[in-house]
Design a protein around this motif. Structure first.
Motif, mmCIF file in Angstrom:
data_model
loop_
_atom_site.group_PDB
_atom_site.id
_atom_site.type_symbol
_atom_site.label_atom_id
_atom_site.label_comp_id
_atom_site.label_asym_id
_atom_site.label_seq_id
_atom_site.Cartn_x
_atom_site.Cartn_y
_atom_site.Cartn_z
ATOM 1 N N LEU A 105 0.826 -1.207 0.000
ATOM 2 C CA LEU A 105 0.000 0.000 0.000
ATOM 3 C C LEU A 105 0.862 1.260 0.000
ATOM 4 O O LEU A 105 0.514 2.263 -0.642
ATOM 5 N N ASP A 106 2.002 1.196 0.698
ATOM 6 C CA ASP A 106 2.925 2.339 0.692
ATOM 7 C C ASP A 106 3.462 2.584 -0.721
ATOM 8 O O ASP A 106 3.585 3.732 -1.164
ATOM 9 N N ALA A 107 3.782 1.487 -1.412
ATOM 10 C CA ALA A 107 4.280 1.610 -2.792
ATOM 11 C C ALA A 107 3.198 2.181 -3.704
ATOM 12 O O ALA A 107 3.473 3.029 -4.567
ATOM 13 N N LEU A 108 1.957 1.751 -3.504
ATOM 14 C CA LEU A 108 0.854 2.292 -4.291
ATOM 15 C C LEU A 108 0.607 3.764 -3.974
ATOM 16 O O LEU A 108 0.240 4.545 -4.861
ATOM 17 N N ALA A 109 0.820 4.149 -2.718
ATOM 18 C CA ALA A 109 0.644 5.550 -2.336
ATOM 19 C C ALA A 109 1.621 6.444 -3.097
ATOM 20 O O ALA A 109 1.264 7.549 -3.543
ATOM 21 N N ILE A 110 2.857 5.970 -3.270
ATOM 22 C CA ILE A 110 3.861 6.733 -4.021
ATOM 23 C C ILE A 110 3.413 6.899 -5.476
ATOM 24 O O ILE A 110 3.500 7.989 -6.055
ATOM 25 N N LEU A 111 2.924 5.809 -6.070
ATOM 26 C CA LEU A 111 2.454 5.875 -7.456
ATOM 27 C C LEU A 111 1.277 6.831 -7.600
ATOM 28 O O LEU A 111 1.193 7.584 -8.576
ATOM 29 N N HIS A 112 0.373 6.822 -6.621
ATOM 30 C CA HIS A 112 -0.783 7.711 -6.714
ATOM 31 C C HIS A 112 -0.381 9.172 -6.522
ATOM 32 O O HIS A 112 -0.997 10.071 -7.125
ATOM 33 N N ALA A 113 0.650 9.425 -5.709
ATOM 34 C CA ALA A 113 1.153 10.798 -5.579
ATOM 35 C C ALA A 113 1.733 11.273 -6.911
ATOM 36 O O ALA A 113 1.528 12.425 -7.314
ATOM 37 N N LEU A 115 0.783 10.143 -9.811
ATOM 38 C CA LEU A 115 -0.372 10.285 -10.694
ATOM 39 C C LEU A 115 -1.015 11.663 -10.514
ATOM 40 O O LEU A 115 -1.366 12.333 -11.497
ATOM 41 N N GLU A 116 -1.175 12.068 -9.247
ATOM 42 C CA GLU A 116 -1.767 13.378 -8.968
ATOM 43 C C GLU A 116 -0.911 14.505 -9.545
ATOM 44 O O GLU A 116 -1.445 15.478 -10.102
ATOM 45 N N ALA A 117 0.414 14.377 -9.409
ATOM 46 C CA ALA A 117 1.312 15.417 -9.927
ATOM 47 C C ALA A 117 1.216 15.516 -11.443
ATOM 48 O O ALA A 117 1.180 16.623 -12.005
ATOM 49 N N HIS A 118 1.166 14.366 -12.109
ATOM 50 C CA HIS A 118 1.056 14.362 -13.571
ATOM 51 C C HIS A 118 -0.282 14.944 -14.024
ATOM 52 O O HIS A 118 -0.352 15.674 -15.015
ATOM 53 N N ALA A 119 -1.349 14.631 -13.283
ATOM 54 C CA ALA A 119 -2.675 15.161 -13.636
ATOM 55 C C ALA A 119 -2.703 16.675 -13.469
ATOM 56 O O ALA A 119 -3.234 17.396 -14.334
ATOM 57 N N LYS A 120 -2.120 17.159 -12.375
ATOM 58 C CA LYS A 120 -2.103 18.597 -12.115
ATOM 59 C C LYS A 120 -1.346 19.351 -13.203
ATOM 60 O O LYS A 120 -1.755 20.439 -13.625
ATOM 61 N N ALA A 121 -0.249 18.739 -13.681
ATOM 62 C CA ALA A 121 0.575 19.368 -14.722
ATOM 63 C C ALA A 121 0.089 19.046 -16.131
ATOM 64 O O ALA A 121 0.665 19.525 -17.103
ATOM 65 N N GLU A 122 -0.953 18.222 -16.219
ATOM 66 C CA GLU A 122 -1.524 17.792 -17.504
ATOM 67 C C GLU A 122 -0.479 17.115 -18.400
ATOM 68 O O GLU A 122 -0.453 17.320 -19.611
ATOM 69 N N ARG A 123 0.355 16.304 -17.764
ATOM 70 C CA ARG A 123 1.342 15.510 -18.512
ATOM 71 C C ARG A 123 0.686 14.178 -18.873
ATOM 72 O O ARG A 123 0.771 13.206 -18.120
ATOM 73 N N ILE A 124 0.015 14.152 -20.014
ATOM 74 C CA ILE A 124 -0.807 12.998 -20.370
ATOM 75 C C ILE A 124 0.014 11.725 -20.534
ATOM 76 O O ILE A 124 -0.364 10.666 -20.011
ATOM 77 N N ALA A 126 2.980 10.945 -19.277
ATOM 78 C CA ALA A 126 3.507 10.516 -17.977
ATOM 79 C C ALA A 126 2.382 9.962 -17.103
ATOM 80 O O ALA A 126 2.561 8.977 -16.373
ATOM 81 N N TYR A 127 1.211 10.603 -17.189
ATOM 82 C CA TYR A 127 0.051 10.118 -16.428
ATOM 83 C C TYR A 127 -0.304 8.704 -16.880
ATOM 84 O O TYR A 127 -0.542 7.815 -16.051
ATOM 85 N N TYR A 128 -0.333 8.499 -18.195
ATOM 86 C CA TYR A 128 -0.695 7.182 -18.713
ATOM 87 C C TYR A 128 0.285 6.125 -18.248
ATOM 88 O O TYR A 128 -0.113 5.015 -17.858
ATOM 89 N N ALA A 129 1.587 6.436 -18.259
ATOM 90 C CA ALA A 129 2.609 5.472 -17.839
ATOM 91 C C ALA A 129 2.425 5.096 -16.368
ATOM 92 O O ALA A 129 2.524 3.921 -15.995
ATOM 93 N N THR A 130 2.153 6.095 -15.528
ATOM 94 C CA THR A 130 1.948 5.811 -14.097
ATOM 95 C C THR A 130 0.635 5.073 -13.879
ATOM 96 O O THR A 130 0.553 4.151 -13.049
ATOM 97 N N ASN A 131 -0.385 5.464 -14.610
ATOM 98 C CA ASN A 131 -1.671 4.771 -14.567
ATOM 99 C C ASN A 131 -1.488 3.289 -14.903
ATOM 100 O O ASN A 131 -2.021 2.402 -14.224
#
Length: 222
Positions: A105-113, A115-124, A126-131
């Motif tokens: 869950l800690d590892a998933l929390a890092i990935l979701h953080a 994801l949020e950063a990529h979404a905020k910056a609209e880096r599609i 990078a978002y897709y890769a993390t998704n």
């Protein structure tokens, strides 16, 4: 590019697969065997074996007496595939909710953080890769090889179209909210909630792709 003769047709298949996913080989395009043999410095035999592999995966279509073409994902394909993969990935989330350790869950929390950063910056991209990494992690946590195999086969087809849905207006933030709902259920060890949230996420991907297709159709008609 020169390939080493070690399971050569698998290497050729991997090369062509990546070119398809990267858009270097576009949907509907013809694969010129002579040109590919020259470019990859290989003979016809490993190339044809590679083409058989990609045809079996659904990435190519073979037409008798004409040859191979890069597959085009139709709206019907998407209508038929998304409900199936939603069920499969929903089940993965269901099992992951029980199997995940605190470290997982800690590892998933890092990935979701991320994801949020990529979404905020609209880096599609990078978002897709993390998704993708998050989906892979949940599939791994489910620890069910049959689910993983079935999802892997379908994902090869969906990868031809899935990135596009993130370009729909508002979809990036919607997708992020859906991911956070799945993650919240995983942290709560709520298997039913994780299953439902994941299925919702996949169904909304399909809705976004349908909306994009309708928009394109309307533009072409105008």
């Amino acid at each position: 590019m020169r390939l080493v003769p070690n399971s050569l047709h698998h290497q050729v298949a991997a090369t062509l697969r990546e070119e398809i996913f990267a858009g270097a080989l576009t949907p509907g395009s013809f694969l010129d065997e002579a040109a590919l043999c020259t470019r990859l410095s290989i003979s016809r035999t490993p190339l044809r074996e590679a083409l058989k592999v990609l045809t079996a995966e659904g990435l190519l279509r073979h037409e008798p007496r004409r040859g191979c073409f890069v597959a085009e994902v139709t709206q019907r394909d998407l209508d038929e595939i998304f409900p199936v993969i939603a069920l499969l990935e929903g089940r993965c989330a269901w099992e992951a909710a029980s199997n995940a350790s605190e470290a997982d869950l800690d590892a998933l929390a890092i990935l979701h953080a991320q994801l949020e950063a990529h979404a905020k910056a609209e880096r599609i991209n990078a978002y897709y890769a993390t998704n993708f990494a998050i989906h892979e992690a949940i599939i791994t946590l489910a620890d069910n090889r049959w689910l993983a195999q079935a999802i892997g086969d379908l994902r090869k087809i969906l990868k031809l179209a899935r990135l596009q849905q993130l370009k729909a207006p508002g979809r990036l933030q919607q997708s992020l909210a859906e991911h956070l709902a799945v993650f919240a259920a995983l942290k709560a060890r709520d298997s039913e909630g994780a299953d439902a949230a994941m299925r919702t996420h996949l169904h909304r991907q399909r809705e976004a792709l349908r909306a994009l297709a309708l928009t394109r159709k309307s533009r072409l008609a105008s």
